[in-house]
Enzyme design. Structure first.
Site, PDB file in Angstrom:
ATOM      1  N   ARG A 214    -134.337  11.753  62.890  1.00 43.18           N
ATOM      2  CA  ARG A 214    -134.332  11.718  61.420  1.00 43.18           C
ATOM      3  C   ARG A 214    -134.449  13.134  60.873  1.00 43.18           C
ATOM      4  O   ARG A 214    -133.799  13.503  59.907  1.00 43.18           O
ATOM      5  CB  ARG A 214    -135.563  10.944  60.910  1.00 43.18           C
ATOM      6  N   PHE A 230    -126.545   0.317  59.517  1.00 36.67           N
ATOM      7  CA  PHE A 230    -127.724  -0.327  60.119  1.00 36.67           C
ATOM      8  C   PHE A 230    -128.975   0.420  59.635  1.00 36.67           C
ATOM      9  O   PHE A 230    -129.773   0.915  60.429  1.00 36.67           O
ATOM     10  CB  PHE A 230    -127.659  -0.323  61.650  1.00 36.67           C
ATOM     11  N   ASP A 252    -126.781  -2.570  55.554  1.00 34.23           N
ATOM     12  CA  ASP A 252    -127.545  -3.399  56.498  1.00 34.23           C
ATOM     13  C   ASP A 252    -127.308  -4.841  56.070  1.00 34.23           C
ATOM     14  O   ASP A 252    -126.988  -5.115  54.912  1.00 34.23           O
ATOM     15  CB  ASP A 252    -129.044  -3.059  56.425  1.00 34.23           C
ATOM     16  N   ASP A 302    -126.691   3.335  63.849  1.00 35.18           N
ATOM     17  CA  ASP A 302    -127.911   3.051  64.629  1.00 35.18           C
ATOM     18  C   ASP A 302    -128.070   1.540  64.771  1.00 35.18           C
ATOM     19  O   ASP A 302    -128.980   0.945  64.196  1.00 35.18           O
ATOM     20  CB  ASP A 302    -129.127   3.677  63.925  1.00 35.18           C
ATOM     21  N   CYS A 342    -129.517   1.803  71.589  1.00 34.82           N
ATOM     22  CA  CYS A 342    -130.875   1.553  72.100  1.00 34.82           C
ATOM     23  C   CYS A 342    -130.832   0.461  73.160  1.00 34.82           C
ATOM     24  O   CYS A 342    -131.837  -0.169  73.465  1.00 34.82           O
ATOM     25  CB  CYS A 342    -131.837   1.195  70.970  1.00 34.82           C
TER      26      CYS A 342
HETATM   27  N1  SAH Z   1    -131.670   3.019  61.483  1.00 34.80           N
HETATM   28  C1  SAH Z   1    -132.893   2.266  61.307  1.00 34.80           C
HETATM   29  C2  SAH Z   1    -133.124   1.239  62.395  1.00 34.80           C
HETATM   30  C3  SAH Z   1    -131.980   0.290  62.623  1.00 34.80           C
HETATM   31  S1  SAH Z   1    -132.446  -1.173  63.407  1.00 34.80           S
HETATM   32  C4  SAH Z   1    -134.069   3.214  61.207  1.00 34.80           C
HETATM   33  O1  SAH Z   1    -133.948   4.375  61.604  1.00 34.80           O
HETATM   34  O2  SAH Z   1    -135.120   2.798  60.739  1.00 34.80           O
HETATM   35  C5  SAH Z   1    -131.009  -2.132  63.277  1.00 34.80           C
HETATM   36  C6  SAH Z   1    -130.726  -2.681  61.895  1.00 34.80           C
HETATM   37  O3  SAH Z   1    -129.440  -3.292  61.950  1.00 34.80           O
HETATM   38  C7  SAH Z   1    -131.656  -3.759  61.380  1.00 34.80           C
HETATM   39  O4  SAH Z   1    -132.147  -3.375  60.127  1.00 34.80           O
HETATM   40  C8  SAH Z   1    -130.787  -5.014  61.236  1.00 34.80           C
HETATM   41  O5  SAH Z   1    -131.096  -5.747  60.059  1.00 34.80           O
HETATM   42  C9  SAH Z   1    -129.421  -4.434  61.113  1.00 34.80           C
HETATM   43  N2  SAH Z   1    -128.278  -5.239  61.593  1.00 34.80           N
HETATM   44  C10 SAH Z   1    -128.152  -5.923  62.745  1.00 34.80           C
HETATM   45  N3  SAH Z   1    -126.905  -6.392  62.897  1.00 34.80           N
HETATM   46  C11 SAH Z   1    -126.211  -6.008  61.792  1.00 34.80           C
HETATM   47  C12 SAH Z   1    -124.862  -6.167  61.359  1.00 34.80           C
HETATM   48  N4  SAH Z   1    -123.973  -6.824  62.103  1.00 34.80           N
HETATM   49  N5  SAH Z   1    -124.512  -5.625  60.187  1.00 34.80           N
HETATM   50  C13 SAH Z   1    -125.401  -4.958  59.426  1.00 34.80           C
HETATM   51  N6  SAH Z   1    -126.679  -4.745  59.803  1.00 34.80           N
HETATM   52  C14 SAH Z   1    -127.080  -5.273  60.956  1.00 34.80           C
END
Ligand code: SAH
Length: 398
Positions: A214, A230, A252, A302, A342
């Site tokens: 970040r 995401f 998201d 992510d 991840c």
């Molecule tokens: N980048 C964030 C963590 C991401 S975790 C950080 O740094 O805090 C993954 C995220 O993807 C979650 O919030 C989940 O709601 C979202 N997610 C999962 N599948 C998805 C999809 N197909 N489309 C959009 N969002 C999605």
């Protein structure tokens, strides 16, 4: 130790334990004598009856034993658990995280010698995940010791991860020790405030593992149009705003996550006008942007874990390729991609290969500027490569 019970391995199957890999797979077991209960500490012997380790037994799991100690005379009791927790916390004290954040991972399971236990501290509250039978039997002791060692106000349990089911354990959530607390609670990292939903958030509430990444992103954000895919509660979006982004678009599919992102933006007094929040499936939204002819200077991908294990790797690879290809196409010339995986089932080399394939198919010339990983409070035991799950690349296109 359960003195009456013991495990014997098949010939030659002690090799990985001898290299200090802390798991016994069920296929390696010749016999279990004495009907130990789940969580009992029992000794493991080679086919030749040589002592190898003391393990926590878990009869339902493919990982039928997790090592507590390689010493036969080690007494695995509350004092031993306390000494492991002390060591784990002491390791973090030397990392300098306290100077930049009030929140960090205190215990990273096997990599800290405490199989199945994850402990994250968010300001004055600790969130614990008890994910194996070995630590399940020490729940109360662990809570008490953590309260004593850290002086936090509360220990909250979020043992609602899927891996518990593989251990034959039900999900468990709730206050373990200390007093009730305000939820979501506010934390601070590198001067940015975040609301962390302890009782309802993903994992333990926040992605502490991305701390350094970040911060890195912040340095790339000035004057840029940023797309955060995401986004969850906005870890990257907020850093883009803090770094002086021209605009930030967060995508998201979770409404509560985006609600939190909105609140976080207000909490930090970021200019509302630069933030666009889109609740959508990223796979579809990227195509929509492509069809609309939209482009960005900086894109973050992510996604959640597509491949928990190697057996999911092929399908996961297709998912990663798809979003990375689309992202490369949406980048303006000279643009930058922060792309992550991840998934434990996809290693660094394979991930790089997938991203390279995506760049090729998108007809962009790209180079790696940085390789990213999980922050140092999520260490990786050299004897336990599985502890390394987060990998990322910063790619610049020509
Ligand atoms: N980048 C964030 C963590 C991401 S975790 C950080 O740094 O805090 C993954 C995220 O993807 C979650 O919030 C989940 O709601 C979202 N997610 C999962 N599948 C998805 C999809 N197909 N489309 C959009 N969002 C999605």
């Amino acid at each position: 130790m359960n003195q009456n019970a013991r495990m014997n391995l098949k010939p030659g199957r002690e090799k990985s334990l001898m290299r200090r890999h802390p798991w016994v797979f069920s296929g390696a077991v010749h016999q279990v004598v004495g009907e130990p209960a789940d969580g009992d500490v029992i000794p493991v012997f080679s086919a030749e009856n040589r002592f190898i380790a003391q393990i926590a037994y878990s009869h339902n799991s493919q990982i039928v034993g997790r090592v507590w100690s390689y010493q036969q005379d080690q007494i695995v009791d509350q004092d031993f658990i306390r000494s492991l927790l002390e060591k784990s916390i002491a390791l973090r004290e030397g990392l300098g995280i306290g100077q930049v954040s009030d929140s960090l991972r205190l215990v990273h399971a096997e990599s800290d010698g405490i199989p199945g236990l994850v402990v994250d501290q968010y300001a004055k509250v600790i969130v614990a995940q008890i994910l194996s039978n070995g630590v399940e039997v020490w729940r109360e002791a662990i809570a008490e010791i953590l309260l004593d060692l850290t002086g936090v106000e509360a220990i909250y349990e979020r043992s609602d991860a899927e891996v518990r089911i593989l251990e034959g354990l039900e999900h468990k959530v709730g206050l373990l020790a200390g007093s009730e607390f305000v939820d979501p609670l506010e934390i601070s990292e590198y001067g940015i405030k975040y609301l962390v939903p302890i009782t309802s958030g993903h994992k333990t509430g926040f992605y502490l593992d991305q701390r350094a990444n970040r911060q890195l992103l912040q340095k790339y954000a000035a004057g840029k149009d940023v797309l955060d895919c995401f986004s969850y509660s906005g870890g990257f979006s907020l850093n883009a705003a803090a770094g002086g982004a021209n605009s930030v678009t967060a995508v998201d599919n979770s409404a509560p996550a985006l609600e939190l992102l909105q609140q976080n933006s207000v909490l930090n007094s970021y200019d509302e006008k630069i933030l666009e929040i889109i609740q959508a499936d990223v796979f579809k939204q990227l195509r929509k942007f492509r069809d609309q002819g939209r482009s960005f200077d900086l894109i973050i991908l992510d996604p959640p874990k597509f491949a928990p294990t190697r057996s999911h790797a092929n399908q996961a690879a297709r998912g990663y390729k798809d979003i990375n290809l689309l992202a490369f196409k949406l980048l303006r010339p000279g643009g930058t991609l922060f792309t992550f995986s991840c998934s434990g089932g996809i290693d660094e080399a394979l991930f790089q290969k997938i991203v390279a394939g995506a760049a090729l198919d998108a007809s962009v010339d790209a180079r790696i500027l940085h390789r990213m990983s999980q922050s140092a409070d999520h260490p990786v035991g050299l004897n336990f490569p599985e502890g390394q799950y987060l990998k990322g690349l910063v790619c610049r296109i020509g």
